[in-house]
Scaffold this motif. Structure first.
Motif, mmCIF file in Angstrom:
data_model
loop_
_atom_site.group_PDB
_atom_site.id
_atom_site.type_symbol
_atom_site.label_atom_id
_atom_site.label_comp_id
_atom_site.label_asym_id
_atom_site.label_seq_id
_atom_site.Cartn_x
_atom_site.Cartn_y
_atom_site.Cartn_z
ATOM 1 N N UNK A 258 0.837 -1.200 0.000
ATOM 2 C CA UNK A 258 0.000 0.000 0.000
ATOM 3 C C UNK A 258 0.871 1.248 0.000
ATOM 4 N N UNK A 259 0.335 2.314 -0.574
ATOM 5 C CA UNK A 259 0.988 3.613 -0.498
ATOM 6 C C UNK A 259 0.352 4.344 0.684
ATOM 7 N N UNK A 260 1.049 4.440 1.816
ATOM 8 C CA UNK A 260 0.423 4.989 3.022
ATOM 9 C C UNK A 260 -0.013 6.445 2.896
ATOM 10 N N UNK A 261 0.478 7.155 1.892
ATOM 11 C CA UNK A 261 0.054 8.544 1.697
ATOM 12 C C UNK A 261 -1.382 8.635 1.194
ATOM 13 N N UNK A 262 -1.795 7.655 0.376
ATOM 14 C CA UNK A 262 -3.117 7.755 -0.252
ATOM 15 C C UNK A 262 -3.997 6.526 -0.027
ATOM 16 N N UNK A 263 -3.460 5.470 0.607
ATOM 17 C CA UNK A 263 -4.230 4.238 0.769
ATOM 18 C C UNK A 263 -4.218 3.777 2.224
ATOM 19 N N UNK A 264 -5.289 3.094 2.580
ATOM 20 C CA UNK A 264 -5.363 2.421 3.873
ATOM 21 C C UNK A 264 -5.477 0.924 3.594
ATOM 22 N N UNK A 265 -5.198 0.126 4.595
ATOM 23 C CA UNK A 265 -5.292 -1.324 4.408
ATOM 24 C C UNK A 265 -5.881 -1.978 5.646
ATOM 25 N N UNK A 266 -6.512 -3.110 5.415
ATOM 26 C CA UNK A 266 -6.985 -3.952 6.501
ATOM 27 C C UNK A 266 -6.483 -5.361 6.263
ATOM 28 N N UNK A 267 -6.273 -6.081 7.325
ATOM 29 C CA UNK A 267 -5.733 -7.430 7.256
ATOM 30 C C UNK A 267 -6.770 -8.403 7.783
ATOM 31 N N UNK A 268 -7.001 -9.466 7.036
ATOM 32 C CA UNK A 268 -7.902 -10.529 7.464
ATOM 33 C C UNK A 268 -7.108 -11.826 7.481
ATOM 34 N N UNK A 269 -6.997 -12.450 8.635
ATOM 35 C CA UNK A 269 -6.274 -13.702 8.765
ATOM 36 C C UNK A 269 -7.291 -14.834 8.822
ATOM 37 N N UNK A 270 -7.093 -15.828 7.970
ATOM 38 C CA UNK A 270 -8.027 -16.942 7.886
ATOM 39 C C UNK A 270 -7.938 -17.787 9.145
ATOM 40 N N UNK A 271 -9.095 -18.095 9.685
ATOM 41 C CA UNK A 271 -9.147 -18.953 10.871
ATOM 42 C C UNK A 271 -8.783 -20.367 10.458
#
Length: 81
Positions: free
Chosen positions: A66-79
């Motif tokens: 991700x480009x932290x200046x213009x993007x956000x991210x979320x993380x999903x870890x598979x159970x």
């Protein structure tokens, strides 16, 4: 361990691709007020600890995905169950 990183434009950033998708959906008759377009990255990690996996994925996202200046991210870890 399998995980997914969802990367999206930050709310304050213009999203021409999302605007085009939203307009196309409205043209097709869907009651859409807005759309945002991002990307999805699936990652297989050689770790068993979810906290370690999340820490590694956050670092990967900040460093490359991700480009932290213009993007956000979320993380999903598979159970694993």
């Amino acid at each position: 361990m399998k995980a997914t990183v969802l990367i999206r434009p930050k709310e304050a950033i213009l999203d021409p691709q999302g605007e085009a998708v939203g307009e196309a959906l409205r043209t097709l008759g869907y009651a859409v007020t807005s759309a945002r377009v991002g990307r999805l990255v699936d990652v297989d990690l050689e770790v068993d600890d979810p906290a370690e996996a999340e820490e590694a994925l956050a670092a990967m996202s900040r460093d490359l995905l991700a480009n932290p200046m213009i993007e956000s991210f979320t993380i999903e870890i598979e159970d694993g169950a």
